[in-house]
Design an enzyme around this catalytic site. Structure first.
Site, short mmCIF file in Angstrom:
data_model
loop_
_atom_site.label_atom_id
_atom_site.label_comp_id
_atom_site.label_asym_id
_atom_site.label_seq_id
_atom_site.Cartn_x
_atom_site.Cartn_y
_atom_site.Cartn_z
N SER A 1 -15.64 43.72 -26.78
CA SER A 1 -15.29 43.09 -27.97
C SER A 1 -16.11 41.61 -27.80
O SER A 1 -16.05 40.83 -28.66
CB SER A 1 -13.69 42.83 -27.91
N ASP B 1 -8.78 33.15 -25.70
CA ASP B 1 -7.41 33.58 -25.29
C ASP B 1 -7.18 34.21 -23.96
O ASP B 1 -6.38 34.83 -23.59
CB ASP B 1 -7.17 35.02 -26.21
N HIS C 1 -11.52 36.38 -24.07
CA HIS C 1 -12.63 36.20 -24.90
C HIS C 1 -13.20 34.97 -24.88
O HIS C 1 -12.66 33.88 -24.45
CB HIS C 1 -12.20 36.67 -26.53
#
Lengths: 267, 267
Positions: free
Chosen positions: B19, B219, B222
């Site tokens: 991600s 967060d 990320h």
């Protein structure tokens, strides 16, 4: 499992244009159109930027063979053709000027759309024509003088005719058009079409400096992040209206094309 | 003229990861790594984002055949391999957990680097390994609770071991490494290597909330725009150190590969 997987590049969203396209990955000032488009189509289509600063449609016709992949290399799902900002430059009147007359510009667009190398792709690419944005003449004239140019001549009333030509080719060939000129001009309060009729249009020196157009046109010609944001919204709007099965939400992701299961899918 | 032009896609800068890679075209919060890389290599290389949120190296080995173009479709000039953020997730202990042990993670990286489909490309792609960034445990724990997770367990001291494994594979195989973990940790004042030795490392709950790491880790896991900016600089640094003929400045542009002359070149 690997033998069931799709192999190779994703289909392309090919952006073919001049410096306005070339700069559309640049985040220096903020929102960048091509980056946003890639983010929207993440793992669905590969956004390929073929923006050539300074190019007009004569150059575009010449270089098209170099920017189209062979069908065996990658399929072109979308082809955005975005020229006119240089074709409409009225100076200097040299052999190598950027200027292209409206009839030649029109024919070049037709030649691009109907090019045999594009037709070689099956299914054919979905072509989107993008009309050039307006000119903020007061600002661009000031900058041109600063940069030492004496002969570069861009007028909004002239660019309007190139935008009109793009929409005509779109109508004639059944090609969807993103008419940036009209969209930006509407923001500046102008809904009078492509021709002045007594009243000078926003962007012209006669109409005076336009704050609205300047907020969309960085140097009077290229787009600001706010301008690129509108371009992004308009392109997605045209896709939604013409090919609702091809919106970012409608397309399958490379992630959906195989059978892997992950921890968060089985919890 | 067209027959002299290069035809088809440019060589690829292929970004393969989880991600953190997938989000690297997203400008919502600001600077986006993949967009910046594409802008740097405009008309020189096509940056292709193959970031799959949630993937670990087991998934990566499985899907690799689907993301590599055949040599006849496009050449892969650079291949960035960026995993570990999910492999190092210690919970939940299910069959479909994201967790991959360090020995398996190490072997997966070796398998990716030496994959026959990569070796089929000639010249071979220049591989860059990217180590996972640190964890800001205090913040991520708070968010995990908010999101209803009770079993997701990411610890910075554990992620450190995966970063160490990446650097070991890099050394063993002669593959350049961007060690994001160490670069980010150095910003937080930690130059103590991958193992705690009495002193709790920044990012750990014991060390307390780290403003510096939080400024780089959106967060707790990320990257923020500031984190992506560092990643961009580090990737270009590694390219400059290992392949000085492949920096954005050193490569020729598609624009330079043909003989057209334009108004500003002949004035």
């Amino acid at each position: 499992m690997p033998s069931q997987l799709p192999v190779g590049p994703l289909d392309q969203f090919l952006l073919f244009g001049d410096s306005i396209t070339e700069k559309s990955n640049d985040q220096e000032h903020g929102f960048a159109f091509a980056s946003a488009l890639q983010n929207a189509y993440m793992l669905k289509l590969d956004v390929i930027n073929r923006g050539f600063g300074g190019y007009n449609t004569n150059n575009a016709v010449e270089i098209l063979p170099a920017i189209l992949p062979a069908p065996s290399q990658a399929r072109v799902r979308f082809l955005a053709i975005f020229f006119g900002a240089n074709d409409s430059n009225l100076g200097p009147p040299l052999v190598d000027t950027q200027y292209v007359s409206i009839p030649d510009f029109t024919q070049n667009l037709r030649d691009l759309i109907s090019h045999p190398l594009i037709a070689a792709h099956n299914p054919p690419p979905r072509v989107i024509l993008i009309a050039p944005p307006p000119i903020e003449e007061t600002f661009i004239a000031r900058e041109d003088v600063k940069n030492g140019y004496t002969e570069v001549k861009r007028y909004n009333r002239n660019t309007a005719l190139y935008a009109e030509a793009v929409t005509k080719v779109g109508k004639e060939t059944g090609t969807p058009v993103v008419d940036l000129w009209s969209v930006f001009m509407a923001k500046a309060g102008w809904v009078g079409g492509y021709h002045e009729d007594g009243v000078p249009m926003p962007g012209s020196i006669a109409a005076g400096f336009s704050d609205v157009l300047k907020s969309l046109l960085d140097d009077g010609l290229h787009l600001t992040p706010a301008g690129y944001k509108i371009m992004f919204e308009e392109v997605l709007k045209v896709i939604g209206e013409n090919w609702p099965d091809q919106t970012p939400g409608a397309l399958k992701s490379l992630r959906d094309l195989h059978g892997l299961k992950f921890w968060y899918e089985v919890e």
